[in-house]
Design a protein around this motif. Structure first.
Motif, short mmCIF file in Angstrom:
data_model
loop_
_atom_site.label_atom_id
_atom_site.label_comp_id
_atom_site.label_asym_id
_atom_site.label_seq_id
_atom_site.Cartn_x
_atom_site.Cartn_y
_atom_site.Cartn_z
N VAL A 288 8.40 8.41 -12.49
CA VAL A 288 8.63 7.38 -11.47
C VAL A 288 8.07 6.06 -12.00
CG1 VAL A 288 8.18 6.65 -9.10
CG2 VAL A 288 8.51 9.08 -9.61
N PRO A 289 8.91 5.02 -12.14
CA PRO A 289 8.45 3.75 -12.72
C PRO A 289 7.44 3.04 -11.83
CG PRO A 289 10.67 3.52 -11.84
CD PRO A 289 10.34 4.99 -11.78
N ILE A 290 6.56 2.27 -12.44
CA ILE A 290 5.47 1.60 -11.72
C ILE A 290 5.98 0.58 -10.72
CG2 ILE A 290 5.18 -0.22 -13.45
CD1 ILE A 290 2.14 0.00 -12.95
N ASP A 291 7.19 0.04 -10.94
CA ASP A 291 7.72 -0.98 -10.03
C ASP A 291 8.75 -0.44 -9.05
OD1 ASP A 291 9.42 -0.48 -12.12
OD2 ASP A 291 9.94 -2.57 -12.51
N GLY A 292 8.89 0.88 -8.99
CA GLY A 292 9.75 1.48 -7.99
C GLY A 292 11.22 1.16 -8.17
N ARG B 275 0.83 -1.20 0.00
CA ARG B 275 0.00 0.00 0.00
C ARG B 275 0.87 1.26 0.00
NH1 ARG B 275 -5.37 -0.74 0.69
NH2 ARG B 275 -6.01 -2.89 1.14
N TRP B 276 1.96 1.20 0.76
CA TRP B 276 2.89 2.34 0.76
C TRP B 276 3.54 2.51 -0.62
CZ3 TRP B 276 8.35 1.89 0.28
CH2 TRP B 276 9.04 3.11 0.39
N VAL B 277 3.98 1.40 -1.22
CA VAL B 277 4.56 1.47 -2.57
C VAL B 277 3.56 2.10 -3.53
CG1 VAL B 277 5.38 0.12 -4.55
CG2 VAL B 277 6.14 -0.47 -2.24
N ALA B 278 2.31 1.67 -3.43
CA ALA B 278 1.27 2.24 -4.29
C ALA B 278 1.14 3.74 -4.07
CB ALA B 278 -0.06 1.53 -4.03
N GLY B 279 1.20 4.16 -2.82
CA GLY B 279 1.11 5.59 -2.52
C GLY B 279 2.24 6.37 -3.16
#
Length: 363
Positions: free
Chosen positions: A270-274, A216-220
């Motif tokens: 910012v890439p979708i996979d961090g 959830r944090w990554v998604a944020g």
């Protein structure tokens, strides 16, 4: 529109000699004594500058430590952010509130109008400190909090700063709350991230990390596009009852379509996979990849939409506009302020389009 402020007013009074001492060297962290008049109360406080590169800005950011009484509304200290590079003043708060909406721990914040010795300093964002009070007021278990203070908080055995093997796995972190034993737990966590085999990882990492909260944090981070969010700009909370780590966001003014310099940010920046070691390892596991994709889709359908976010942003902007007109550092840029709702709207549309196209990599 009524151009009188409707924001809470923070009135700070400092002895002129103490004010000169504060201004003498902006890089000194030593506080000066002051008084704060707020909501009908007068409090004795210690006042200091906060931040790193932001101290060079004309409009300073401050840290307030409550001295007498030692706490105010359950807090020992608060932060007053100038939000100098954000033309809207709202990106930090918009981000923190968004994180809470999607199920993450995040600081409370509100806009205030600050004066020092009668001089209007302008609109500030008051931000709750992430410390033991933060945890206690939410009813969470006693535990530990670590601040990610630089790019070495990358969950790796390698330094992000000098590209060498870290001499200590505490590099990049500062213990804000907890004990030396908690530092051992953090170091063990980082070591496990980097040394568990692929066969072991899926089963073992949930013993150290609340994986759902982490995703959830990554998604944020992904939805708000905080470029520094994966290796900086966060705090780690280790829940003493469960022994699991959670991540708390921090410093989210460079988001929602603008970068750290206040310039327009491309939607694919910012890439979708961090990009940190922990995120890479988690998203390398099929079960977590599917969980992450489902989470992104759910948030895009219900929260990260123009229909949901723009009324929230618009209400924030309208609530602070009269006070922006009193801000000596920003009132000349009111036309840019008035265009920021469109900037945020465009960002949401373009970012959502980018993310929808990239979802296929998690199939």
């Amino acid at each position: 529109m009524d151009e009188t402020t409707n924001l809470p007013q923070y009135k700070i009074f400092i002895n002129p000699s103490d004010l000169r001492e504060l201004k003498r060297d902006i890089w000194i962290d030593d506080p000066v004594p002051a008084r704060l008049a707020i909501e009908g109360k007068k409090l004795e406080i210690d006042l200091s500058y906060r931040g790193s590169h932001i101290r060079d800005f004309a409009k300073k950011s401050y840290q307030i430590v409550f001295y007498k009484p030692k706490k105010y509304k359950g807090s020992s200290l608060i932060h007053l952010n100038a939000e100098f590079k954000d033309p809207s003043f709202v990106r930090n708060k918009l981000s923190f509130d968004f994180f809470k909406e999607i199920g993450c721990l995040a600081p409370q914040s509100r806009h205030v109008l600050l004066t020092i010795n009668g001089k209007v300093e302008g609109v500030y964002l008051e931000i709750e400190s992430v410390d033991e009070n933060f945890i206690n007021r939410r009813g969470y278990s006693t535990g530990a909090i670590f601040y990610a203070v630089d790019g070495d908080a990358n969950f790796s055995l390698m330094s992000d700063l000098d590209k060498e093997t870290k001499k200590s796995l505490m590099l990049g972190y500062e213990r804000k709350w907890g004990t030396a034993q908690d530092e051992h737990h953090l170091q063990e966590f980082i070591y496990k991230i980097n040394t568990l085999t692929k066969v072991e990882f899926e089963k073992e990492i949930p013993k150290y990390l609340n994986v759902e909260k982490y995703l959830r944090w990554v998604a944020g981070v992904i939805f708000t596009s905080n470029y520094d969010g994966f290796v900086h700009n966060y705090a780690l909370y280790r829940n003493g009852a469960t022994g699991l780590f959670e991540v708390i966001p921090w410093d989210y003014d460079a988001t929602w379509g603008r970068d750290v310099n206040g310039k327009r940010m491309e939607a694919d920046y910012v890439p979708i996979d961090g990009f940190n070691t922990l995120t890479a390892r988690i998203l390398n596991e099929n079960i977590f990849r599917k969980q992450y994709r489902k989470l992104l889709e759910d948030i895009m359908n219900h929260k990260f939409t123009v229909e949901y976010m723009i009324p929230v942003a618009e209400q924030l902007l309208q609530s602070i506009r009269p006070s922006v007109l009193q801000d000596p550092y920003k009132k000349q840029q009111i036309n840019q302020f008035d265009q920021e709702l469109e900037v945020i709207t465009t960002y949401i549309k373009e970012r959502k389009n980018y993310l929808q196209k990239k979802l296929t990599i998690f199939s």
